[in-house]
Design a protein around this motif. Sequence first.
Motif, PDB file in Angstrom:
ATOM      1  N   UNK A  85     -11.609  24.114  48.004  1.00 40.60           N
ATOM      2  CA  UNK A  85     -11.561  22.510  48.345  1.00 40.60           C
ATOM      3  C   UNK A  85     -10.610  21.845  47.745  1.00 40.60           C
ATOM      4  N   UNK A  86      -9.635  20.914  48.298  1.00 36.80           N
ATOM      5  CA  UNK A  86      -8.744  20.365  47.658  1.00 36.80           C
ATOM      6  C   UNK A  86      -8.822  18.844  47.812  1.00 36.80           C
ATOM      7  N   UNK A  87      -8.449  18.004  46.904  1.00 35.38           N
ATOM      8  CA  UNK A  87      -8.252  16.589  46.771  1.00 35.38           C
ATOM      9  C   UNK A  87      -6.927  16.357  46.620  1.00 35.38           C
ATOM     10  N   UNK A  88      -6.168  15.304  47.288  1.00 40.12           N
ATOM     11  CA  UNK A  88      -4.833  14.907  47.076  1.00 40.12           C
ATOM     12  C   UNK A  88      -4.908  13.532  47.444  1.00 40.12           C
ATOM     13  N   UNK A  89      -3.658  12.776  46.765  1.00 40.59           N
ATOM     14  CA  UNK A  89      -3.213  11.521  47.233  1.00 40.59           C
ATOM     15  C   UNK A  89      -1.719  11.585  47.381  1.00 40.59           C
ATOM     16  N   UNK A  90      -1.125  10.563  48.159  1.00 40.31           N
ATOM     17  CA  UNK A  90       0.296  10.319  48.381  1.00 40.31           C
ATOM     18  C   UNK A  90       0.427   8.945  48.675  1.00 40.31           C
ATOM     19  N   UNK A  91       1.523   8.467  48.629  1.00 40.91           N
ATOM     20  CA  UNK A  91       2.017   7.325  49.062  1.00 40.91           C
ATOM     21  C   UNK A  91       3.706   7.393  49.672  1.00 40.91           C
ATOM     22  N   UNK A  92       4.234   6.109  49.705  1.00 40.19           N
ATOM     23  CA  UNK A  92       5.704   6.252  50.283  1.00 40.19           C
ATOM     24  C   UNK A  92       6.766   6.838  49.179  1.00 40.19           C
ATOM     25  N   UNK A  93       6.096   6.774  47.952  1.00 40.91           N
ATOM     26  CA  UNK A  93       6.863   7.050  46.763  1.00 40.91           C
ATOM     27  C   UNK A  93       6.812   8.751  46.498  1.00 40.91           C
ATOM     28  N   UNK A  94       6.080   9.394  47.195  1.00 42.65           N
ATOM     29  CA  UNK A  94       5.804  10.923  47.263  1.00 42.65           C
ATOM     30  C   UNK A  94       4.464  11.223  47.195  1.00 42.65           C
TER      31      UNK A  94
END
Length: 335
Positions: free
Chosen positions: A188-197
Amino acid sequence: MVACKETRAFIIALHKKGFTGKDIAASKIAPKSTIYRITKNFKESGSIVVKKASGRPRMSSKRQDRQLKLFQLRDQGTTSTELAQEWQQAGVSASGRTVRQRLLEDGLVSRRAAKKPLLSRKNIRDRLIFCKRYRDWISEDWGKVIFSDESPFRLFGASGKKLVLRRQGERYHQSCVMPTVKHPETIHVWGCFSAKGVGSLTILPKNKAMSKEWYQHILREQLHPTIQEQFGDEQCLFQHDGAPCHKAKVALGTKHQYFRSMARKLPRPFNPIKNLWLILKRRAYKQKPHIFDKLQALIMQEWAAISQDEAQKLIDSMPWRIAEVLKKKGQHCKY
């Protein structure tokens, strides 16, 4: 070969002058079989027009074809064999193949059904409320949002059908078999991102799912540093879905402590990180990891390889997602 009118006229002109079929074929104006067919037809009918074969008569009328289409549209999951049986009761004796041909004439082809979450009235209402609220946002506005989500990765996890090219007798050859296991190990993986990568990526312990305690830890140790790195003192919005562990009081307290009013609930299908998970899984599974540690290493490696351009394209898609859902009045669509 179907010869044009000018070609047929030229062949008959040469025939009238005494040229044999072999002589005419030497000019390479048409294949020998075509020349013989045209000259034979001229001898029999005196015309250069080649009559078309009548063919097998159509076994259904236009009215019966329309009736078949209505049968299919009434239940689009009905098979061609079942439709043929229903059509037979209406007076048309036809095979499943004939049914498929008739439906194809109307642009109806067999395709795998799209898998989408079941939408309740509340889901549809929430989707519309969200879209109406952000219908005027442009890409620059969404560029100030950081998206997050969890996703499972399984060993032997590429599920569904797999097509292989094989010779007769190779059905069970090692290279032609897709291995399966009854209870695959899950990451199980949690991640985040935005327009900056892409931002932080957290891999939970083996076969461990997200809990409110883990979510609190991730918000404090992973999300906060990512926001500091990507946005600094610039204000941003943190988006997540309505999973129970996200709404737990202990997690809500953490968000309030670090992000004040930045946390907002996002209807699950809108989250562009879903597309990021698909990219990540495709790249990781492509290397066919069969060992837990190998899959874990590939997940981290491929996550780090996702470019800022790929992230920006997903952010740029948000206005289109909003517009499409509004167009469909909250019902199922591409997003």
